[in-house]
Design an enzyme around this catalytic site. Structure first.
Site, PDB file in Angstrom:
ATOM      1  N   ASP A  35      -1.593  -4.118   6.650  1.00 35.03           N
ATOM      2  CA  ASP A  35      -0.894  -5.051   5.761  1.00 35.03           C
ATOM      3  C   ASP A  35       0.156  -4.308   4.925  1.00 35.03           C
ATOM      4  O   ASP A  35      -0.001  -3.118   4.644  1.00 35.03           O
ATOM      5  CB  ASP A  35      -1.922  -5.734   4.841  1.00 35.03           C
ATOM      6  CG  ASP A  35      -1.356  -6.968   4.160  1.00 35.03           C
ATOM      7  OD1 ASP A  35      -0.259  -7.430   4.545  1.00 35.03           O
ATOM      8  OD2 ASP A  35      -2.011  -7.471   3.226  1.00 35.03           O
ATOM      9  N   ASN A  83      -0.761 -16.425  11.614  1.00 30.91           N
ATOM     10  CA  ASN A  83       0.580 -15.831  11.498  1.00 30.91           C
ATOM     11  C   ASN A  83       1.692 -16.661  12.163  1.00 30.91           C
ATOM     12  O   ASN A  83       2.877 -16.404  11.949  1.00 30.91           O
ATOM     13  CB  ASN A  83       0.611 -14.395  12.051  1.00 30.91           C
ATOM     14  CG  ASN A  83      -0.025 -13.384  11.125  1.00 30.91           C
ATOM     15  OD1 ASN A  83      -0.538 -12.349  11.557  1.00 30.91           O
ATOM     16  ND2 ASN A  83      -0.001 -13.648   9.822  1.00 30.91           N
TER      17      ASN A  83
HETATM   18  C1  FPP Z   1       1.138  -7.551   7.917  1.00 31.11           C
HETATM   19  O1  FPP Z   1       2.168  -7.209   7.024  1.00 31.11           O
HETATM   20  C2  FPP Z   1       1.478  -7.139   9.271  1.00 31.11           C
HETATM   21  C3  FPP Z   1       1.582  -7.965  10.346  1.00 31.11           C
HETATM   22  C4  FPP Z   1       1.324  -9.412  10.271  1.00 31.11           C
HETATM   23  C5  FPP Z   1       1.993  -7.479  11.667  1.00 31.11           C
HETATM   24  C6  FPP Z   1       1.518  -6.120  12.042  1.00 31.11           C
HETATM   25  C7  FPP Z   1       2.460  -5.567  13.030  1.00 31.11           C
HETATM   26  C8  FPP Z   1       2.742  -4.279  13.202  1.00 31.11           C
HETATM   27  C9  FPP Z   1       2.078  -3.185  12.509  1.00 31.11           C
HETATM   28  C10 FPP Z   1       3.813  -3.867  14.168  1.00 31.11           C
HETATM   29  C11 FPP Z   1       3.646  -4.287  15.563  1.00 31.11           C
HETATM   30  C12 FPP Z   1       2.261  -4.114  16.064  1.00 31.11           C
HETATM   31  C13 FPP Z   1       1.902  -3.447  17.175  1.00 31.11           C
HETATM   32  C14 FPP Z   1       0.488  -3.404  17.566  1.00 31.11           C
HETATM   33  C15 FPP Z   1       2.846  -2.754  18.012  1.00 31.11           C
HETATM   34  P1  FPP Z   1       2.906  -8.364   6.219  1.00 31.11           P
HETATM   35  O2  FPP Z   1       4.101  -8.764   6.988  1.00 31.11           O
HETATM   36  O3  FPP Z   1       1.940  -9.473   5.923  1.00 31.11           O
HETATM   37  O4  FPP Z   1       3.295  -7.611   4.898  1.00 31.11           O
HETATM   38  P2  FPP Z   1       3.468  -8.239   3.432  1.00 31.11           P
HETATM   39  O5  FPP Z   1       2.113  -8.769   3.023  1.00 31.11           O
HETATM   40  O6  FPP Z   1       3.900  -7.071   2.606  1.00 31.11           O
HETATM   41  O7  FPP Z   1       4.501  -9.320   3.542  1.00 31.11           O
END
Ligand code: FPP
Length: 279
Positions: A35, A83
């Protein structure tokens, strides 16, 4: 563990952290809620997708370090069933990044003897993502080292719904529906993580104190480690710190410490003396 130490030199901070870790008590299975990508990007005035792109670097580092430490399994929460509510361009950007990751990393997954398995409702993903996942899963299927579960279009509740339906379907096919016996073991056997040990440690980055519908069944007794570090900043050092912290914990699984201490003996004597009124 030896594999990791081979790659470190004694003047590095990671070397002393790694030396603090007891190789006999390394968790078999670690699960991570990745996250903070969006906040990482916002802090730099970048579009959110740049945060996800930077997050791929952490996926690679953490996966390889876990394999070098000798873990049996690592489960990463990449995309939840919730998501889809994100803006369309962000969701599409995530699929393109996933494709980029899979194409770029397949050879290093093979080199590191890692088996990649996608868990979740994969059948609802865009066809090109399903094709890439199938290709990498096939190419890494004979690897015997660590298993990397990528949770994509995953929800803990949908996993339980899928498990119960699969159990009923298979009993119906076998003609054993009337005598179907449901136990904790049978439920575990129908989960996406069937055959794997439950996570010993659940890590969440970016400081949020939530489970977010992740591995609801499997984390019943997992130790939880929350760090304020944002996912793109979570690397080898931060992982080793989490493992050092984990090894300081005492896991009792609902029981008590086994050694009979003088205090426990005193408790017993007291119980014998006190008359507890029964209702
Ligand atoms: C949460 O951060 C992250 C995600 C929903 C996506 C995770 C994806 C990756 C790490 C990259 C691609 C994955 C792979 C396996 C190649 P957020 O967007 O909710 O962050 P925030 O809470 O700060 O907005």
């Amino acid at each position: 563990m030896k594999e990791l130490l081979k790659r470190l030199s004694p003047d590095e901070r990671d070397w002393s952290l790694a030396r603090e870790i007891d190789p006999k008590r390394i968790p078999a299975h670690v699960a991570i809620i990745m996250d903070g990508n969006g906040r990482w990007a916002r802090q730099r005035n970048f579009p959110r997708i740049m945060g996800h792109r930077a997050g791929i670097g952490s996926v690679k580092t953490v996966t390889e370090t876990c394999a070098q430490l000798g873990l049996e399994a690592l489960t990463l929460y990449a995309f939840s069933v919730e998501n889809w509510k994100r803006p369309r361009h962000e969701v599409e950007g995530l699929w393109r990044l996933l494709r980029h990751y899979l194409r770029r990393e397949v050879s290093s997954l093979i080199e590191n003897d890692i088996q990649l398995v996608a868990i979740g409702r994969i059948e609802s993903l865009p066809a090109f993502v399903q094709d890439e996942l199938t290709d990498v899963m096939e190419k890494t299927s004979r690897n015997q080292g660590m298993r990397l579960n990528l949770a994509i279009n995953y929800g803990g509740r949908t996993e339980l719904v899928d498990a119960v339906n699969a159990m009923i379907d298979s009993a119906r096919i076998d003609g054993t529906l009337d005598s179907l016996e449901v136990t904790e073991e049978t439920i575990s056997a129908y989960l996406y993580t069937s055959g794997l040990r439950d996570p010993d440690l659940l890590i969440r980055t970016s400081g949020e104190m939530r489970i977010s519908n992740f591995l609801l069944w499997q984390i019943a007794y997992s130790e939880i480690y929350v760090t304020s570090t944002l996912w793109p900043d979570f690397g080898r050092t931060e992982l080793l710190e989490a493992l050092v912290d984990y090894q300081r914990r005492e896991r009792r699984f609902g029981g008590v410490t086994r050694a009979v201490s003088p205090a426990a003996q005193e408790d017993q004597l007291l119980l014998e003396e006190i008359e507890v009124p029964l209702r």
